[in-house]
Structure formats: structure tokens, C-alpha cells
Design a protein around this motif. Structure first.
Motif, PDB file in Angstrom:
ATOM      1  N   PHE A 115       0.834  -1.199   0.000  1.00 48.67           N
ATOM      2  CA  PHE A 115       0.000   0.000   0.000  1.00 48.67           C
ATOM      3  C   PHE A 115       0.871   1.252   0.000  1.00 48.67           C
ATOM      4  O   PHE A 115       2.092   1.166  -0.043  1.00 48.67           O
ATOM      5  N   ALA A 116       0.259   2.418   0.017  1.00 46.33           N
ATOM      6  CA  ALA A 116       0.955   3.663  -0.306  1.00 46.33           C
ATOM      7  C   ALA A 116       2.100   4.006   0.634  1.00 46.33           C
ATOM      8  O   ALA A 116       3.027   4.723   0.259  1.00 46.33           O
ATOM      9  N   ASP A 117       2.071   3.516   1.871  1.00 49.40           N
ATOM     10  CA  ASP A 117       3.139   3.802   2.825  1.00 49.40           C
ATOM     11  C   ASP A 117       4.144   2.667   2.947  1.00 49.40           C
ATOM     12  O   ASP A 117       5.017   2.697   3.801  1.00 49.40           O
ATOM     13  N   GLY A 118       4.002   1.635   2.124  1.00 45.44           N
ATOM     14  CA  GLY A 118       4.902   0.498   2.169  1.00 45.44           C
ATOM     15  C   GLY A 118       4.378  -0.663   2.991  1.00 45.44           C
ATOM     16  O   GLY A 118       4.978  -1.754   2.977  1.00 45.44           O
ATOM     17  N   ALA A 119       3.278  -0.470   3.725  1.00 45.91           N
ATOM     18  CA  ALA A 119       2.669  -1.583   4.462  1.00 45.91           C
ATOM     19  C   ALA A 119       2.298  -2.678   3.466  1.00 45.91           C
ATOM     20  O   ALA A 119       1.764  -2.399   2.390  1.00 45.91           O
TER      21      ALA A 119
ATOM     22  N   LEU B 252      -2.251  10.122   1.665  1.00 49.20           N
ATOM     23  CA  LEU B 252      -1.989  11.545   1.777  1.00 49.20           C
ATOM     24  C   LEU B 252      -0.559  11.878   1.351  1.00 49.20           C
ATOM     25  O   LEU B 252      -0.281  12.984   0.906  1.00 49.20           O
ATOM     26  N   GLU B 253       0.328  10.921   1.502  1.00 49.59           N
ATOM     27  CA  GLU B 253       1.731  11.131   1.130  1.00 49.59           C
ATOM     28  C   GLU B 253       2.332   9.812   0.664  1.00 49.59           C
ATOM     29  O   GLU B 253       3.169   9.224   1.353  1.00 49.59           O
TER      30      GLU B 253
ATOM     31  N   ASP C 225       0.311   8.077  -7.322  1.00 50.39           N
ATOM     32  CA  ASP C 225       1.548   8.749  -7.731  1.00 50.39           C
ATOM     33  C   ASP C 225       1.717  10.021  -6.909  1.00 50.39           C
ATOM     34  O   ASP C 225       0.893  10.931  -6.991  1.00 50.39           O
ATOM     35  N   PRO C 226       2.769  10.120  -6.108  1.00 52.15           N
ATOM     36  CA  PRO C 226       2.941  11.309  -5.265  1.00 52.15           C
ATOM     37  C   PRO C 226       3.125  12.591  -6.050  1.00 52.15           C
ATOM     38  O   PRO C 226       2.854  13.678  -5.549  1.00 52.15           O
TER      39      PRO C 226
ATOM     40  N   ARG D 232       1.981  16.982  -2.188  1.00 49.23           N
ATOM     41  CA  ARG D 232       1.567  16.938  -0.783  1.00 49.23           C
ATOM     42  C   ARG D 232       0.956  18.256  -0.328  1.00 49.23           C
ATOM     43  O   ARG D 232      -0.015  18.260   0.447  1.00 49.23           O
ATOM     44  N   GLU D 233       1.460  19.383  -0.811  1.00 47.13           N
ATOM     45  CA  GLU D 233       0.939  20.648  -0.342  1.00 47.13           C
ATOM     46  C   GLU D 233      -0.478  20.922  -0.854  1.00 47.13           C
ATOM     47  O   GLU D 233      -1.160  21.826  -0.392  1.00 47.13           O
ATOM     48  N   ARG D 234      -0.936  20.118  -1.828  1.00 49.98           N
ATOM     49  CA  ARG D 234      -2.288  20.273  -2.339  1.00 49.98           C
ATOM     50  C   ARG D 234      -3.199  19.108  -1.951  1.00 49.98           C
ATOM     51  O   ARG D 234      -4.357  19.078  -2.334  1.00 49.98           O
ATOM     52  N   ARG D 235      -2.705  18.166  -1.207  1.00 50.93           N
ATOM     53  CA  ARG D 235      -3.458  16.949  -0.897  1.00 50.93           C
ATOM     54  C   ARG D 235      -3.727  16.880   0.601  1.00 50.93           C
ATOM     55  O   ARG D 235      -2.803  16.915   1.406  1.00 50.93           O
TER      56      ARG D 235
END
Length: 302
Positions: A114-118, A180-181, A229-230, A235-238
């Protein structure tokens, strides 16, 4: 309409729901405004399933329209749901005939990141080989084994967890927060590849018949690109969607989607928000010209 969840097929995602006229679906796509009001009150029972064979299952609405007691079902619907036997069948051997036929088809063992590597280990039937991962919200995944049936694949899943410590469940809230990131694709690919390699190595030493190791990638839906896709939404807009989906009106301009998670715009705000449409499961909604409530103090968001 009573929302039963977010489902994916070859045409894309949709909100699965039950209306007064029967079961229906609300297709979801990029560029679409999803405007709805959520009825206040407790979650409602989403009904039960009768499994008739490897590719056929019939949804039965809750006859009492009762409140949910066990997760998303009332006690009576939980007791008559054929799928409730699935998670323990590989140990108990107990299941209705239709579910036995479903579990008798080939099943896949996968490693999803998943998005954080989990990362988790999971299973999918031949019927839901692709859609299972799409609905889970995986950013990257690959198949590591093909088993003759659902009993064998669940034994392999338990073996992987026992030997490598890979979890079989990641919380929905954690998946949403990770989006989110999201980590760069190269980092996630390295994590997924390392775990998949370790699983294949373990499986090669298993003295059990009825499966073979495989090396096959999973094709993530194109609609997920802007969310996974980051760089697509910096990040400053999400930001996390500022409202819960258990009450009130909501208006979401869909930009990207992965699993039940949507990257969306809102009226009057030049930013993107990650919302979890899975929170609507068991909720009654009405489609219409609704708008999301914008916080009075927006500085905390930005």
C-alpha cells in the motif's frame, strides 16, 4: 439507496447499492461530480449472500431493514450468509454446497503493498483475481502462488503469516492516511519485490501438494494513477477530507480512485482531498445537488 460498498470490475469502480427497486450500482469515473446526502442514524444491515457456485452469488436484502449489529449485518443476516463459512473452511471443512463449489475453483496467493509500504498477504478466487486487489486499494501487488482450491490457498496464507510475520489485514483508515503522502513507485516496488521473493522462497520448501509458485504482476487500474503517484497531486495540495461520511451533504469532484479511496476536489477550494467512500457502507444516501461543508478556519488544512 443503501450503500453496500465500492466494487470494481473491468469497466471501473461503482457504488453498489440496494434501492426500493432492487440492487443497483452508481458508476464512478474521473471528472464526475458525486453529490449526495447521508441520512442520519445508525448503520443499516446490508443483507446476506447465497452462494450458488464458482461464479454465482445472489444478494438477499435484509428482510427487516434492521440496524447493523455485526460489522455491516444484523444477527439474522450474518447467520444466513454463506460467505461467513469461508474464513474458517480450511480448518473446519464446514460450508454449504454452493460455497464448497466456489472454494473448489483455483485460488491465487498475492502480496499487496500500500501507499506507505505496508504489505499484506492475501487470497483471491479465480473469479475475483483482478478485482480483489482493485477493491483492496493496493498500489502494487503480485501473485506468488496458484492453488488448486480455496482450502489450500488459505493454508498457504496462514503459513506465510506464521513464518514471515506478514499480516493478512490492514485497516482501512491506515490505507487512507497513507494516500496523503504516498511513497515513490520505486520504493514501493522494492518493498513488494522483497516480500514476494521471501514468500516464494518459503513456499519452495513446503512439502504440500496442490499448488505451484508463480511470478505474475497485477495491473493496477489506470484511474488510480493520480492518487497512487505522489507527483500527480503534490503533498501541499493533498489533504484528508475534512468531514465524516456518516451525515450531512457532500460534493466530490472525482479526480482519481483506488479501492474505495477517492482523490477529489470540492466546491470553491483549489486543493485535492482524500476521502474514503468505504465509510458509506451501511449508510442510506440520496443523490442530489449537495455540497461539502467547508471549514470556517481553512488555515489548519493548508
Amino acid at each position: 439507496m443503501l450503500i453496500r460498498g465500492v466494487v470494481w470490475d473491468a469497466t471501473g469502480p461503482s457504488l453498489s447499492c440496494t434501492t426500493d427497486d432492487g440492487d443497483a450500482a452508481v458508476p464512478l469515473s474521473a471528472g464526475q461530480w458525486l453529490r449526495f446526502g447521508v441520512h442520519n442514524g445508525p448503520r443499516q444491515c446490508v443483507g446476506s449472500f447465497v452462494v450458488q457456485g464458482p461464479t454465482v452469488s445472489v444478494h438477499c436484502r435484509c428482510p427487516e431493514s434492521a440496524a447493523a449489529e455485526r460489522s455491516y449485518q444484523c444477527g439474522r443476516c450474518f447467520a444466513r450468509d454463506d460467505f461467513r463459512y469461508m474464513h474458517d473452511f480450511h480448518r473446519s471443512g464446514i460450508a454449504p454446497a454452493g460455497l464448497r463449489a466456489y472454494l473448489g475453483q483455483p485460488h491465487w496467493l498475492y502480496i499487496a503493498t500500500f501507499a506507505d509500504g505496508a504489505t499484506k498477504v492475501g487470497t483471491a478466487s479465480q473469479r475475483s483475481k483482478w478485482s480483489r486487489l482493485a477493491e483492496q486499494g493496493a498500489v502494487l501487488a503480485q501473485y506468488v502462488a496458484l492453488a488448486d482450491d480455496g482450502r489450500i490457498v488459505r493454508q498457504l496464507e496462514d503459513l506465510v503469516t506464521a513464518n514471515l510475520g506478514l499480516t493478512q489485514h490492514i485497516r482501512s483508515a491506515a490505507k487512507a492516511a497513507a494516500l496523503l503522502e504516498p511513497l515513490p513507485a520505486a520504493e514501493l516496488a522494492a518493498v513488494n519485490g522483497r516480500h514476494a521473493g521471501a514468500v516464494r522462497e518459503i513456499l519452495r520448501g513446503v512439502g504440500m501438494a496442490g499448488f505451484q509458485t508463480v511470478r505474475e504482476g497485477w495491473d493496477r487500474p489506470a484511474l488510480a494513477a493520480g492518487l497512487a503517484d505522489p507527483g500527480a497531486a503534490p503533498r501541499e495540495r493533498r489533504h484528508a477530507y475534512p468531514s465524516t461520511l456518516d451525515d450531512g451533504g457532500h460534493g466530490l469532484l472525482i479526480r482519481a480512485m483506488l479501492g474505495g479511496y477517492v482523490l477529489a476536489g470540492m466546491d470553491g477550494i483549489d486543493s485535492d482531498f482524500v476521502a474514503n467512500l468505504g465509510q458509506l457502507k451501511g449508510r442510506r444516501i440520496t443523490l442530489g445537488h449537495h455540497r461539502s461543508a467547508v471549514p470556517i478556519v481553512q488555515d489548519s488544512l493548508f
